[in-house]
Write a protein that holds these residues in place. Structure first.
Motif, PDB file in Angstrom:
ATOM      1  N   ALA A  45     -28.279 -14.590 -19.943  1.00  0.00           N
ATOM      2  CA  ALA A  45     -27.836 -13.714 -21.029  1.00  0.00           C
ATOM      3  C   ALA A  45     -28.870 -12.619 -21.267  1.00  0.00           C
ATOM      4  O   ALA A  45     -30.071 -12.854 -21.158  1.00  0.00           O
ATOM      5  N   GLU A  49     -27.128  -9.821 -25.780  1.00  0.00           N
ATOM      6  CA  GLU A  49     -26.178 -10.930 -25.923  1.00  0.00           C
ATOM      7  C   GLU A  49     -26.772 -12.050 -26.766  1.00  0.00           C
ATOM      8  O   GLU A  49     -26.088 -12.616 -27.635  1.00  0.00           O
ATOM      9  N   GLU A  52     -26.725 -11.050 -30.419  1.00  0.00           N
ATOM     10  CA  GLU A  52     -25.399 -11.219 -31.020  1.00  0.00           C
ATOM     11  C   GLU A  52     -25.092 -12.681 -31.324  1.00  0.00           C
ATOM     12  O   GLU A  52     -24.574 -13.003 -32.391  1.00  0.00           O
TER      13      GLU A  52
END
Length: 81
Positions: A45, A49, A52
């Motif tokens: 990731a 990402e 988030e």
């Protein structure tokens, strides 16, 4: 004797980290990303990402969050509760 290890997803690691920091004044996204990358060095990731995922977990669990990852030159850290 059989040892069973469950696979930990990045999302579950993010949520576990948020829950572990619930009593703190706020959660530092930068520190959380470092912790996840230390625990899961093969994590594919991106930082964005992870940011988030961590933000979503913070919102779901009512943990104040500091968006302190510098992604642009001169970007100011943001604190949200």
């Amino acid at each position: 004797m059989t040892n069973t290890f469950h696979t930990v997803t990045v999302e579950r690691a993010a949520e576990a980290y948020v829950l572990s920091r619930g009593k703190a004044r706020f959660l530092s996204i930068a520190q959380a990303i470092r912790a996840i990358r230390t625990l899961m060095p093969a994590c594919k990731a991106t930082d964005h990402e992870l940011e988030e995922m961590l933000a979503e977990a913070c919102i779901a669990h009512g943990v104040p969050v500091a968006f302190d990852v510098t992604t642009a030159v001169g970007a100011e850290p943001r604190l949200h509760s």
